[in-house]
Design an enzyme around this catalytic site. Sequence first.
Site, PDB file in Angstrom:
ATOM      1  N   SER A 338       3.631 -12.538   0.288  1.00  7.70           N
ATOM      2  CA  SER A 338       5.021 -12.840   0.600  1.00  7.70           C
ATOM      3  C   SER A 338       5.219 -14.343   0.821  1.00  7.70           C
ATOM      4  O   SER A 338       4.960 -15.118  -0.087  1.00  7.70           O
ATOM      5  CB  SER A 338       5.469 -11.987   1.799  1.00  7.70           C
ATOM      6  OG  SER A 338       6.859 -11.969   1.877  1.00  7.70           O
ATOM      7  N   ASP A 415       9.513  -2.204  -2.865  1.00  6.37           N
ATOM      8  CA  ASP A 415       9.534  -3.275  -1.858  1.00  6.37           C
ATOM      9  C   ASP A 415      10.997  -3.637  -1.587  1.00  6.37           C
ATOM     10  O   ASP A 415      11.707  -4.119  -2.487  1.00  6.37           O
ATOM     11  CB  ASP A 415       8.756  -4.465  -2.460  1.00  6.37           C
ATOM     12  CG  ASP A 415       8.696  -5.672  -1.545  1.00  6.37           C
ATOM     13  OD1 ASP A 415       9.604  -5.833  -0.710  1.00  6.37           O
ATOM     14  OD2 ASP A 415       7.759  -6.469  -1.706  1.00  6.37           O
ATOM     15  N   HIS A 450       6.336  -3.373   0.699  1.00  8.45           N
ATOM     16  CA  HIS A 450       5.960  -4.769   0.984  1.00  8.45           C
ATOM     17  C   HIS A 450       4.834  -4.861   2.022  1.00  8.45           C
ATOM     18  O   HIS A 450       4.404  -5.950   2.372  1.00  8.45           O
ATOM     19  CB  HIS A 450       7.204  -5.494   1.514  1.00  8.45           C
ATOM     20  CG  HIS A 450       7.104  -7.002   1.487  1.00  8.45           C
ATOM     21  ND1 HIS A 450       7.184  -7.741   0.321  1.00  8.45           N
ATOM     22  CD2 HIS A 450       6.937  -7.920   2.485  1.00  8.45           C
ATOM     23  CE1 HIS A 450       7.082  -9.035   0.600  1.00  8.45           C
ATOM     24  NE2 HIS A 450       6.916  -9.164   1.914  1.00  8.45           N
TER      25      HIS A 450
HETATM   26  N1  LIG Z   1      10.349  -8.175  10.863  1.00 11.92           N
HETATM   27  C1  LIG Z   1      10.800  -8.058   9.529  1.00 11.92           C
HETATM   28  C2  LIG Z   1       9.663  -7.763   8.597  1.00 11.92           C
HETATM   29  C3  LIG Z   1       8.677  -8.837   8.552  1.00 11.92           C
HETATM   30  C4  LIG Z   1       7.657  -8.550   7.504  1.00 11.92           C
HETATM   31  O1  LIG Z   1       7.710  -7.598   6.774  1.00 11.92           O
HETATM   32  N2  LIG Z   1       6.699  -9.446   7.418  1.00 11.92           N
HETATM   33  C5  LIG Z   1       5.699  -9.294   6.415  1.00 11.92           C
HETATM   34  C6  LIG Z   1       5.721 -10.501   5.554  1.00 11.92           C
HETATM   35  S1  LIG Z   1       7.344 -10.710   4.867  1.00 11.92           S
HETATM   36  C7  LIG Z   1       7.288 -12.163   4.010  1.00 11.92           C
HETATM   37  O2  LIG Z   1       6.697 -13.123   4.261  1.00 11.92           O
HETATM   38  C8  LIG Z   1       4.364  -9.093   7.083  1.00 11.92           C
HETATM   39  O3  LIG Z   1       3.337  -9.418   6.521  1.00 11.92           O
HETATM   40  N3  LIG Z   1       4.396  -8.541   8.277  1.00 11.92           N
HETATM   41  C9  LIG Z   1       3.213  -8.387   9.097  1.00 11.92           C
HETATM   42  C10 LIG Z   1       2.519  -7.070   8.989  1.00 11.92           C
HETATM   43  O4  LIG Z   1       1.453  -6.963   9.621  1.00 11.92           O
HETATM   44  O5  LIG Z   1       2.993  -6.164   8.288  1.00 11.92           O
HETATM   45  C11 LIG Z   1      11.864  -7.000   9.403  1.00 11.92           C
HETATM   46  O6  LIG Z   1      12.612  -6.942  10.310  1.00 11.92           O
HETATM   47  O7  LIG Z   1      11.909  -6.303   8.410  1.00 11.92           O
END
Ligand SMILES: N[C@@H](CCC(=O)N[C@@H](CSC=O)C(=O)NCC(=O)O)C(=O)O
Length: 472
Positions: A338, A415, A450
């Site tokens: 991401s 996603d 995602h």
């Molecule tokens: N809080 C957000 C969602 C945030 C999210 O999905 N972060 C991803 C990366 S998104 C792009 O850079 C991530 O890797 N999260 C950490 C994990 O451990 O999954 C929302 O409100 O949707």
Amino acid sequence: MLCATPTEETTPKRNVYAAADLIYNAAHLQRPMTRNQSRSNLYTNLNTICKPISIHQPDLTYTNVYNEGSIYIKITLLLSDKEGSSSLSIHASIQLAFFRTTTPLNLIINSQALTLNKVCLDPQMFTNVCKMTTETQSTRPTHKPLLASASVRQRLLPFTYKCFAENLQTVHRKQVFMTKTKLRNTTIMSGLKTLSTVTVFGGTQTRYSHVSRETKTEMTFTVFMPSQAKKSKAPAIWYLSGLTCNDENFIQKAGAQREAAHYGFVLISPDTSPRGAGVEGETESWDLGVGAGFYVDATTPKWTNNYRMYSYIHHELWDIVKSHFPIIEDKQAIMGHSMGGHGALTAALKNPGKFVSASAFAPISNPSQCPWGEKAFNAYLGQDKEAWKEYDSTELVRQYNGPLLHLLVDQGTEDKFYKEKQLLTENLQQAAATNEKTRVEINLREGYDHSYFFVSTFIPNHFLFHSKILIG
Ligand SMILES: N[C@@H](CCC(=O)N[C@@H](CSC=O)C(=O)NCC(=O)O)C(=O)O
């Protein structure tokens, strides 16, 4: 206490010693030991003569704890004359002395290094320090050292810049014991603090922290060291994480250690932003500020002092990794997810030959054209969209003109961010098709979202991809 290695005291060098004293003084540790009053004349002119270039992490191999509780840490400053003439650049070393308090030693060391860094990096602060010291020198020539005990002060006196090494060899050595034995619960190697370490797949997964000269905060990163790296140097893969992550999401969720252990790759995972920098509003939203550094060097006044994740990773951490871990320097690849996918692709495209391959899971492929990117780039880089192109894979891939670069991208069709047009994978694909110096493989993965369920499913493919280039 000032300790400088050169023995010949030419005038420029003496100025540099004085500069080191100033910076040392500014860290509120103790007043410098006055060698003679004429030094104050040097102070007066100092900021017209010298400018600080950089300050290195404390060299803790020179750190010693004395019975009385004073601690000596060698810090190397690189200073030059005002014109930046490299021929006049010199490494001066300062020796810090302060008393142990209830604060853990490693925190004291890091906070002092941070203060010193700030002084070095901020020309105004450096000028202020010069002024302050000049005033202090003229109004209180017999300034009271902050050192509490006369006996310790006496002990400090022989530690001039000419005899630091000799003293360590002789009488003082008897009273010295290495800091390592004193640092309970923590290991420090040249400014790196080990926060945790576990054995996994025959290797070790370790988390470190250090004070960063780029972000001016304490930064964390993790390194997986495969068993193969105990015998010889190993190729390395860097992994950059996405929004809201720190350096641990990936190592806990992706299952990457199994793959890295299999191929014998060192795995390095940095954090996604500075933390605790104190920038106004930096914790207000999840897609800007903390956890959302976007791997750029911010240029806008509000963010520029701390949000320097590009330089942090590709200069500062790069050098730290090179000097502390057994990696083959010209066999390094990069991947990310991401926002980290954007970071990985842009890093490879901006630095031809630095990474032999790059891959990404659901990267933000064209940040200049998506809401996440527009918000972040407006804040960090300002309104000039030309500047945004420097950090946009879709723009960079068109111009790439280095050795043939293999890129791999996986993208889930379910996603939600892909559907919301945050990722714009197809823009990257179209742009890459125009440049024969890149080979981009993009896989749309039916049904995947995602999350790290998606990342962990395809992580073996990414390791296989990199292994073909890293080890043939
Ligand atoms: N809080 C957000 C969602 C945030 C999210 O999905 N972060 C991803 C990366 S998104 C792009 O850079 C991530 O890797 N999260 C950490 C994990 O451990 O999954 C929302 O409100 O949707």
